[in-house]
Scaffold this active site. Structure first.
Site, PDB file in Angstrom:
ATOM      1  N   MET A 148      -2.794 -14.146  -3.327  1.00  0.00           N
ATOM      2  CA  MET A 148      -4.091 -13.459  -3.666  1.00  0.00           C
ATOM      3  C   MET A 148      -5.263 -14.392  -3.237  1.00  0.00           C
ATOM      4  O   MET A 148      -6.160 -14.501  -3.916  1.00  0.00           O
ATOM      5  CB  MET A 148      -4.268 -13.334  -5.276  1.00  0.00           C
ATOM      6  CG  MET A 148      -3.110 -12.605  -5.922  1.00  0.00           C
ATOM      7  SD  MET A 148      -3.020 -10.848  -5.111  1.00  0.00           S
ATOM      8  CE  MET A 148      -4.466 -10.361  -5.914  1.00  0.00           C
ATOM      9  N   HIS A 202       0.688  -4.102   0.981  1.00  0.00           N
ATOM     10  CA  HIS A 202      -0.413  -3.777   0.278  1.00  0.00           C
ATOM     11  C   HIS A 202      -0.190  -2.427  -0.440  1.00  0.00           C
ATOM     12  O   HIS A 202       0.496  -1.620   0.283  1.00  0.00           O
ATOM     13  CB  HIS A 202      -1.845  -3.549   1.018  1.00  0.00           C
ATOM     14  CG  HIS A 202      -3.000  -3.251   0.301  1.00  0.00           C
ATOM     15  ND1 HIS A 202      -3.460  -4.226  -0.339  1.00  0.00           N
ATOM     16  CD2 HIS A 202      -3.534  -1.919   0.002  1.00  0.00           C
ATOM     17  CE1 HIS A 202      -4.542  -3.611  -1.125  1.00  0.00           C
ATOM     18  NE2 HIS A 202      -4.565  -2.324  -0.862  1.00  0.00           N
ATOM     19  N   GLU A 261       8.097  -0.904  -1.725  1.00  0.00           N
ATOM     20  CA  GLU A 261       7.928  -1.976  -0.982  1.00  0.00           C
ATOM     21  C   GLU A 261       9.128  -3.161  -0.849  1.00  0.00           C
ATOM     22  O   GLU A 261       9.154  -3.672  -0.032  1.00  0.00           O
ATOM     23  CB  GLU A 261       6.462  -2.710  -1.471  1.00  0.00           C
ATOM     24  CG  GLU A 261       6.403  -3.341  -2.622  1.00  0.00           C
ATOM     25  CD  GLU A 261       5.013  -3.828  -2.968  1.00  0.00           C
ATOM     26  OE1 GLU A 261       4.571  -4.040  -3.904  1.00  0.00           O
ATOM     27  OE2 GLU A 261       4.168  -3.943  -1.973  1.00  0.00           O
TER      28      GLU A 261
HETATM   29  C1  GRF Z   1       2.624  -6.190  -4.863  1.00  0.00           C
HETATM   30  O1  GRF Z   1       2.460  -4.924  -5.209  1.00  0.00           O
HETATM   31  C2  GRF Z   1       1.734  -6.273  -3.472  1.00  0.00           C
HETATM   32  O2  GRF Z   1       1.711  -5.038  -2.899  1.00  0.00           O
HETATM   33  C3  GRF Z   1       0.578  -6.879  -3.785  1.00  0.00           C
HETATM   34  O3  GRF Z   1       0.978  -7.846  -4.757  1.00  0.00           O
HETATM   35  C4  GRF Z   1       1.713  -7.184  -5.487  1.00  0.00           C
HETATM   36  C5  GRF Z   1       2.579  -8.634  -5.668  1.00  0.00           C
HETATM   37  O4  GRF Z   1       3.836  -8.340  -6.373  1.00  0.00           O
HETATM   38  N1  GRF Z   1      -0.093  -7.404  -2.606  1.00  0.00           N
HETATM   39  P1  GRF Z   1       4.857  -9.414  -6.657  1.00  0.00           P
HETATM   40  O5  GRF Z   1       4.196 -10.813  -7.151  1.00  0.00           O
HETATM   41  O6  GRF Z   1       5.642  -9.449  -5.359  1.00  0.00           O
HETATM   42  O7  GRF Z   1       5.614  -9.076  -7.739  1.00  0.00           O
END
Ligand code: GRF
Length: 221
Positions: free
Chosen positions: A89, A108, A173
């Site tokens: 982040m 994303h 994802e």
């Molecule tokens: C994911 O949905 C990704 O697309 C976004 O942040 C989220 C992270 O989730 N960038 P995690 O920490 O991998 O569970």
């Protein structure tokens, strides 16, 4: 290809990468190190459980370049040649991004260029889209604006809230990200301007053209 995975939170995408590595589906990529900017990130326990080195570099109180230098030092010490942002982040500056041209990947939870930045899933729902999804892309210094590697659509269902839609997006994802990481490590991706070609979709002529310097194939933009 040794990779560093940068995380900030829950780490379900990191888990998907670790699981893929565990079943031999990530090779020739190998997770060399996990770095979190958040000391409390549950992702760290996932790395520990898998026996993968994990380090915390808390960004708080650090100038952006100092933070990035510390992350770069950890990546260099572990021999990382590519970087995966898995729920990381922090925005990375050119100071960092220029060290890994076409070697940083982000996932994303929207169909970019729609809904970049934070809170993509609630933004998409508030807008009333019927289709959302996942974008895996190369990272440049723009906000979620680097060349798109893969996209998969996820339909919005009646009654969806951000949690239910995000859960279905994450299911997608978790399959897509490890696959793209493997493809990158295997040298199957090339850029033609902003268009990312995958070897499986390209004729030999396309790939030769994409790798010529005058075709803009040298680096992500
Ligand atoms: C994911 O949905 C990704 O697309 C976004 O942040 C989220 C992270 O989730 N960038 P995690 O920490 O991998 O569970």
């Amino acid at each position: 290809m040794k990779i560093g995975v940068l995380v900030s939170g829950t780490g379900t995408n990191l888990q998907a990468l670790l699981d893929a590595q565990g079943r031999g589906a990530l090779a020739p990529a190998q997770i060399a190190v996990v770095v979190s900017n958040n000391p409390e990130a549950p992702a760290l326990a996932r790395a520990h459980a898998a026996g993968v080195p994990a380090e915390v570099i808390d960004h708080r109180g650090l100038a952006r370049e100092v933070f990035e230098d510390r992350v770069l030092a950890v990546l260099a010490a572990r021999g990382a040649e590519a970087v995966v942002l898995a729920g990381f982040m922090r925005v990375l500056t050119a100071h960092f991004v220029d060290r890994f041209p076409q070697r940083i990947i982000n996932t994303h939870p929207s169909l970019l260029p729609a809904f970049p930045g934070k809170d993509a899933v609630p933004q998409a729902l508030a807008y009333g889209v019927k289709l959302s999804g996942v974008t895996v892309h190369f990272v440049d210094t723009s906000l979620d604006g680097g060349p798109i590697i893969e996209q998969v659509a996820v339909p919005v269902q009646p009654g969806d809230d951000a949690r239910s839609l995000h859960a279905r997006i994450q299911d997608v994802e978790h399959a897509l990200l490890p696959d793209v990481v493997r493809s990158l490590a295997a040298g199957e991706l090339s850029c033609q301007g902003r268009a990312v070609l995958h070897r499986r979709d390209a004729s030999p002529g396309d790939l030769r053209a994409a790798s010529r310097p005058d075709a803009g194939g040298g680096r992500a933009e």
